[in-house]
Each structure stands twice: as structure tokens, then as C-alpha cells.
Design an enzyme around this catalytic site. Structure first.
Site, PDB file in Angstrom:
ATOM      1  N   LYS A  26       0.897  -1.232   0.106  1.00  0.00           N
ATOM      2  CA  LYS A  26      -0.084   0.031  -0.163  1.00  0.00           C
ATOM      3  C   LYS A  26       1.034   1.175   0.029  1.00  0.00           C
ATOM      4  CE  LYS A  26      -4.313   1.665   2.337  1.00  0.00           C
ATOM      5  NZ  LYS A  26      -5.284   1.457   3.409  1.00  0.00           N
TER       6      LYS A  26
ATOM      7  N   ARG B 177     -24.874  -1.932   8.284  1.00  0.00           N
ATOM      8  CA  ARG B 177     -24.559  -3.350   8.113  1.00  0.00           C
ATOM      9  C   ARG B 177     -24.945  -4.443   9.344  1.00  0.00           C
ATOM     10  NH1 ARG B 177     -20.139  -3.638   4.203  1.00  0.00           N
ATOM     11  NH2 ARG B 177     -19.063  -4.554   5.331  1.00  0.00           N
TER      12      ARG B 177
ATOM     13  N   GLU C 204     -19.264  -5.650  11.061  1.00  0.00           N
ATOM     14  CA  GLU C 204     -20.309  -4.787  11.982  1.00  0.00           C
ATOM     15  C   GLU C 204     -21.091  -5.778  12.733  1.00  0.00           C
ATOM     16  OE1 GLU C 204     -18.521  -1.924   9.038  1.00  0.00           O
ATOM     17  OE2 GLU C 204     -19.413  -4.011   9.164  1.00  0.00           O
TER      18      GLU C 204
END
Length: 755
Positions: A366, A480, A452
Site C-alpha cells: 500500500k 450493516r 459490524e
């Protein structure tokens, strides 16, 4: 890749199997990629390519056409010639590498001027080039999970010239959007959706007998921690849907990864540890290179047998890959920055006639190619405008702390006095303030990854044992875990504290991240206590209130933004601060009780307040829920300054459930106009107030005008928060206009249906 194993001589087969298996167990890993059509066209030695290191074209310091360190090429001739992916098809490997170099710099330079998601996009430059070179969009579908890594993709699909308006009003989105381009196969912004979408597209293409059926889901090692990814993989392996899942493994599970928590400072995912073990198996990787040269010496049918042995041995060496057990053909790990390897592998997968789903496991970095991003703790995931050389971001300075940090420090204050207080985040420690809490209480901080649903029920279990869990999730992401809020928390009346950050409009991230709906979808659930602070002092008070309240679940919602500071709190809100300093410790407020902030004549009820509003129709009450109180107070001052006859009262509701019905009755009885203001959608606070007034008979005589001011029934695209408040009609001038219209000071033309 996928071969149908014939039946060679049994004894010969067993000898090959025995010998090959011995070699595999000794060395650890075997593999073979047949020469690809790309290698044939370009004369590449694919066998040698697999041992090659990542192309130097991905380095920030590449000398070709570059200026001083940390500056990009002065010209980008290959990228300039690419408008759409079809323009890439005749490029050779050397040109593809140069394209990746130019594309990486284009991303760095563009984002440095606008801000946005930087490091995610830098990590997939080579993958993006390879995918668009090998596959044919829009007939083939590439689905980017979350899609914050889509900037290189957008630049190669006709939108490079629009990056000066990235994530701005009227500009392009920072995420994939189907209505923006036919090359955006599936819209995203939330995580873990790509595999399900790719599977649905695969089934759709097959059932409609479409000529091509290539569907590629690109998902990170953070997003794949979500349960929906495994639901999709379980289904795809069972149904044998043709699709490719590219696992972009960069070791960045949370934002930021490495926050101190009960799990240590490692990525918040055992799955991440599992894939990391696959990535670092050196003997496994080295022997695959050896096995390729060994395999070419054998007869063709024995090569096919060896490929089956290779599949079996990979399972033995790694303990059986989880993905293979789910019915996927596992390929990897592969260097995600090595175009020499990526292109032929993707071509083989594209040309296979197998319907078995494939998981291609890539190792990427990344922030690749930008030293400041590579070295930053958060890899410069989301950035403001920045200096390319240093990575220094040009953020506007604010003397007031963010509401997120105020919440975190308030929770630390509560946890210092109460050892049962714990914090939970779903891979968003930086965004929710759990990184601040974790530095003080690492063993009481729990990052569960992008999960979640699990976070909510995990908190419910903690509450069962007497802990005081603070489940800290963005408003938009709480959607969610909705069933868990109802089934696991509210029905059982468990004292879980839900902290909903980013409630309301959020600015540049656009509609996938606005927290517009929580009041509507949570307000209908019995047993919930729902509150929202108007300012930083109230936020501290409500954190203390949630800590003290054990009679059921609580919801505390607050927007993205900062506190107002002591001057405004005293002069506009009417606080009397000792020595002009904001209290650092919150106080418990009574559940379901609001407060009158401003009476006619001003916050102190000046003498001329009694001369205003002699007629009821000229008396107005503005009942605010949340931080729009600031705008309501400004509007009240402006109206009274403009018109000496209008009397405006401003109240802070504090709670939506339960409502302060005594205060609402008082406001309804004493005023001819009642306006509710909130930063939420239709179905929220205003509707609850209107419902109560209707049942209470307050509207029966027709003497009370009621108007709810809410977010309109539409989606707000990227822009600043101020621009979005203006579009929503929730700033002070809109409240002022509503007051003047309802008191008949201004005439508003009535539009006909034809208009």
C-alpha cells in the site's frame, strides 16, 4: 491452467506421483505456468519472469524523464496515448511497465492537488494495468471492492482529464459509480460486496448466454474479513460459478493498522495472519520455480499429472488452504507489482474454459512508489492536499478539537473511573477515536475487523457479563449490523452503548458514507434511547450519560466536524464558563429531558423579549436535534434583528427517544409556529415529534403550524459539508427563510404541477 487429467499408465503415473511428491515435501512448493499468448507475442521468457523482482518502473526514483527526487516524469507519452483500455492492447511488456510508472505518478500528482484516497490506488497500479490489458471491459466486468483504490482504473477509462474535480461538487466520485461510466461495473464505498456482485454477474451472463463470462472481483485483505465475503465464496464454490477473486494482500486491515488493542498491534484479523503465512513460505515459493524447469522435461501427460500433484502438495505444505476448501482454485502467492508474472497468469485464467472459481493471491504494498506514504503509519490512506516530496498535508488549521477526539477523551475519562468500560471498533480505530482510547487502554480496546454484525453481537455478549461496551461505528456502517441491533441487543434490552460517528452529511466521500438514515432506522426499534449533542460540552455530557445508563441500549450520534470553542459557546449558546474554559469532564443529563437555549429577545431574554410576539402567530419555536442548533440560534438572531414583532424561542431536544413531551407541549401551547431541525432523513426526529403532536391533539384546532426540516429524499454527491448543507436547506439562512415564510413575512410562489 485447468486441465482434464487423462488416464496414463497406472504404474508410470504412480512412479511420477511418488517421485514428485517426495520432491515437493522436501522443498515445499511446486508450480508451472505454461507460456502465455502474451509471452509468445513479446518474446518474454515466462519461466525467468517468475523469479524477477518487481519492475523498477514502479519506483518513485525511476530516472526516465524524471526530475529531482520525488518529482515525476516531465512527459507521459504512453499514458497520453491511452484514453480507454482498448488503446492498451498492442503494447509490449516494456511499454506496459512504462505505462505503470507514468500512471503511478499521475495518481500522486493528481491527488496531491485535490486530496483523496492515495495509498490504496498506488498499491494496485500494476494490477490495474494488467487487468485492463488482459480483459475487455465493459464486456468483461472488474469489480473493485470498496473502490477507494479505483483512481488508476478511472484514469485508464476516459476520466483522467476530470481529476482536477475529484471528490468535489460536480466532479467525479472517489468511488466507482455505475452512472458515471460504463467501465464502473458495480458501485461501491462500503466493503465486502465485490465477490457477491461478481457471482451474480457470472450467473447472469451464463443464463443469458452471453459470449463472454469474465468477472473479476478485486478485494483487499481488510475487506475479506467481512462475513459477506465468505458467504459469497461459500456459494460460488458450491455453485461453481466462473469468476476470479483477486485477493490484494497488503497487510492493512484497519485504518490505521497497528493500533494498540487487546489483540496487540498486529492486523486485526487472524485471516490476515493466515494469508501472511502463505506469503512468507520461502521454500514453498522457491520450489515452484524449480518445479517449472523440472516439469518441462517430462512427457506432456506426466506434466498434467504433476499439475494435479502440485495442487495436492500445496495443500500438504500449507495445511490445506482455506480457499481451496471453499471450492476455489488457489493461485499464489504472486508479486502484485510484477507485470511479467501478472499478465501471463491472468491470460491463462481468462482463456480457461473451467467454471471453477479462482482465487489469485497477490502481495502488494500500500502506497507503493511514494516514500512518504510507504513510511506513514496509515500509509497516507486518505489525505488532504499534500507536498509530494515530504508528504506534508495542507490541512486547514482549527483551534477546536474534532468531535471524534472529544468523544475519545471523554470515554477515557469514564474508563479511568469505571473498569467495566470497553471500546469496540470495526476496523476504523482512527475514524472513531478508538486509536486514542487504545493508547490509554489497549487491553480494553477491541478491533474486530470489517465485521459490524459481529461487533454488535460481540458487544451484546460483553453486556451480558456486566461490561459496559461502547460499540463505535460510523452511522453509515451501522446499517450493516441492523438485524443484530434488533435481535441481539434491543429485544434483550442489553445495555450496549452505540456511538455513531459521521452522523449526517460527511462531505467529499459522498452518498455511500453519509450518515443520513440512522434516526429513521433506529427510531422505530423499542427499548433504544437515542440522543444527539448540540456541541462539545453536550457530547461529553452524553458520553457520561451513556456510561451511567444501564437500563437498556443507548445510541449517541454526532457528525463529522469540530467543536465550536469557548467564545462561541458563551456568546451564541449562552454557556457560563468558569474562567472561559470548557469543562473536560462530562456530567450526566436526565434521560429524555431537553432544554430551552434561547428565549425571545436573545439567549439572556433581553427586556424587549416581552414586547415581541404579542400575537400567537408571530411566536415561533425552533426545536433542534443535534448540531444544527448552531444554525438555529443564528437564524433566530437574524429574524429578530430584522423584525421587532417576531419572537423566536430555540430549544435543544437532546433526545429523540424518549421525547421530552412536557417541553414539546409547552412549545406547542405557547407558539403559533413549531419548526423541527435535524441532520437526518425523513422518518427521524421531526416525524416522531409530529406523530406525538398528532396523537396529543395539538393540531386539532388548526392554530399550530408545524414544519420538519430534514435532509431531502435524495442522495448528495461529493462536495464540502457546507455545500451539502446548502443543498439540503439546513443552514441558518434556510431556517430564517422558513420562519419568515410561516409568519407570513415573505411570499413564496406556489409552483403548479406543470411548472
Amino acid at each position: 491452467f485447468f486441465v482434464k487429467l487423462e488416464q496414463p499408465n497406472k504404474n508410470a503415473t504412480m512412479r511420477v506421483l511418488g517421485g514428485s511428491l517426495a520432491l515437493l515435501l522436501a522443498a515445499g512448493k511446486a508450480s508451472a505456468f505454461a507460456p502465455s499468448s502474451f509471452a509468445a507475442r513479446n518474446g518474454n521468457n515466462v519461466g525467468a519472469a517468475t523469479t524477477a523482482t518487481a519492475s523498477p518502473s514502479s519506483s518513485l526514483h525511476m530516472a526516465t524523464d524524471s526530475g529531482p527526487p520525488y518529482s515525476g516524469p516531465s512527459v507521459k507519452p504512453i499514458l497520453d496515448a491511452i484514453e480507454y483500455p482498448s488503446d492498451m492492447k498492442n503494447l509490449g511488456m516494456k511499454d506496459l511497465k512504462q505505462l505503470a510508472h507514468e500512471l503511478r505518478w499521475e495518481v500522486i500528482e493528481a491527488v496531491s492537488k485535490t486530496g483523496g484516497h492515495l495509498s490504496s490506488s498506488l498499491g494496485v497500479v500494476e494490477l490495474t494495468v494488467a487487468l485492463h490489458y488482459v480483459f475487455d471491459m465493459p464486456d468483461d466486468d472488474i469489480i473493485w471492492d470498496v473502490s477507494h483504490q479505483c483512481y488508476p482504473h478511472k484514469m485508464l477509462t476516459g476520466r483522467r482529464n476530470r481529476f482536477d474535480k475529484l471528490r468535489q461538487l460536480g466532479g467525479i466520485s472517489g468511488f466507482c459509480k455505475r452512472k458515471e461510466s460504463e467501465y464502473d461495473s458495480f458501485g461501491a464505498g462500503h466493503s465486502t460486496t465485490s465477490i457477491s456482485a461478481a457471482q451474480g454477474m457470472s450467473v447472469g451472463k451464463a443464463m443469458l448466454n452471453k459470449r463472454r463470462n469474465n468477472n473479476i472481483a478485486v478485494i483487499g485483505d481488510g475487506a475479506i474479513t467481512g462475513g459477506m465475503a465468505f458467504e459469497a465464496m461459500n456459494s460460488a464454490g458450491y455453485l461453481k460459478n466462473r469468476m476470479i477473486v483477486v485477493l490484494n494482500d497488503n497487510g492493512q486491515v484497519s485504518l490505521p493498522t497497528g493500533t494498540q488493542s487487546a489483540g496487540g498491534v498486529i492486523p486485526a484479523s487472524q485471516l490476515s495472519a493466515y494469508t501472511s503465512n502463505l506469503l512468507v513460505s520461502k521454500p514453498f515459493q522457491d520450489f515452484r520455480d524449480f518445479a517449472k524447469s523440472f516439469n518441462r522435461l517430462l512427457p506432456e501427460n506426466v506434466q498434467e499429472v504433476n499439475k494435479r500433484v502440485d495442487e495436492y502438495a500445496r495443500g500438504l505444505v500449507s495445511g490445506g488452504t482455506l480457499f481451496e476448501e471453499l471450492g476455489f482454485f488457489y493461485v499464489g502467492p504472486v508479486d502484485g507489482h510484477d507485470l511479467d508474472n501478472l499478465v501471463p497468469i491472468l491470460e491463462k485464467l481468462r482463456d480457461s474454459d473451467s467454471n471453477k472459481p479462482v482465487l489469485l493471491h497477490l502481495k502488494t504494498e500500500k502506497g507503493k512508489g511514494s516514500p512518504p506514504a510507504e513510511q506513514a503509519s496509515d500509509k497516507m490512506h486518505g489525505v488532504a492536499k499534500f507536498d509530494i516530496g515530504t508528504g506534508q498535508q495542507m490541512k486547514g488549521k482549527s483551534s477546536a478539537p474534532s468531535l471524534t477526539s472529544i468523544f475519545a477523551n471523554s470515554l477515557i475519562e469514564q474508563a479511568t473511573e469505571d473498569r467495566s468500560v470497553v471500546g469496540i471498533t470495526a476496523a476504523m480505530p482512527g475514524g472513531t477515536g478508538m486509536d486514542i482510547f487504545g493508547r490509554r487502554f489497549p487491553k480494553r480496546t477491541f478491533d474486530v475487523g470489517i465485521a459490524e454484525q459481529h461487533a454488535v453481537t460481540f458487544a451484546a455478549g460483553m453486556a451480558c457479563e456486566g461490561l459496559k461496551p461502547f460499540c463505535c461505528i460510523y452511522s453509515t456502517f451501522m446499517q450493516r449490523g441492523y438485524d443484530q441491533v434488533v435481535h441481539d441487543v434491543a429485544i434483550q434490552n442489553l445495555p450496549v452503548r452505540f456511538m455513531l460517528d459521521r452522523a449526517g452529511v460527511v462531505g467529499n466521500d459522498g452518498p455511500t458514507h453519509h450518515g443520513c438514515y440512522d434516526l429513521a432506522y433506529l427510531g422505530c426499534i423499542p427499548n433504544l434511547t437515542i440522543m444527539s449533542p448540540s456541541d462539545e460540552i453536550e457530547l461529553r455530557n452524553m458520553v457520561a450519560t451513556c456510561t451511567a445508563f444501564d437500563d437498556g441500549p443507548t445510541v449517541l450520534r454526532y457528525p463529522r466536524g469540530t467543536g465550536y470553542g469557548s467564545d462561541k459557546l458563551q456568546n451564541l449558546f449562552g454557556y457560563e464558563l468558569e474562567n472561559g474554559e470548557i469543562p473536560t469532564k462530562g456530567e450526566v443529563v436526565p434521560i429524555g429531558k431537553g432544554r430551552i437555549i434561547r428565549k425571545p429577545g436573545g439567549i439572556n431574554g433581553e427586556a424587549n423579549g416581552n414586547t415581541r410576539g404579542k400575537e400567537k402567530k408571530d411566536r415561533v419555536a425552533v426545536l433542534s436535534f443535534g448540531t444544527r442548533l448552531h444554525e438555529a440560534l443564528i437564524a433566530a438572531n437574524e429574524v429578530e434583528e430584522k423584525d421587532p414583532d417576531i419572537a423566536v424561542t430555540v430549544a435543544d431536544a437532546r433526545f429523540m427517544k424518549p421525547l421530552d413531551i412536557d417541553m414539546i407541549r409547552e412549545l406547542a401551547d405557547e407558539n403559533g409556529v413549531l419548526i423541527t431541525v435535524e441532520e437526518g432523513s425523513i422518518g427521524g426526529f421531526g416525524d416522531h415529534v409530529l406523530h406525538f403532536l398528532t396523537l396529543d391533539g395539538a393540531l386539532d384546532d388548526g392554530k399550530l403550524k408545524v414544519r420538519p426540516m430534514v435532509l431531502p429524499d435524495s442522495y448528495f454527491e461529493a462536495g464540502t459539508q457546507q455545500e451539502q448543507y446548502d443543498m439540503a436547506g439546513l443552514n441558518h439562512q434556510h431556517i430564517r427563510g422558513t420562519i419568515l415564510r410561516l409568519t407570513e413575512r415573505v411570499q413564496v410562489p406556489v409552483l403548479s404541477e406543470q411548472d
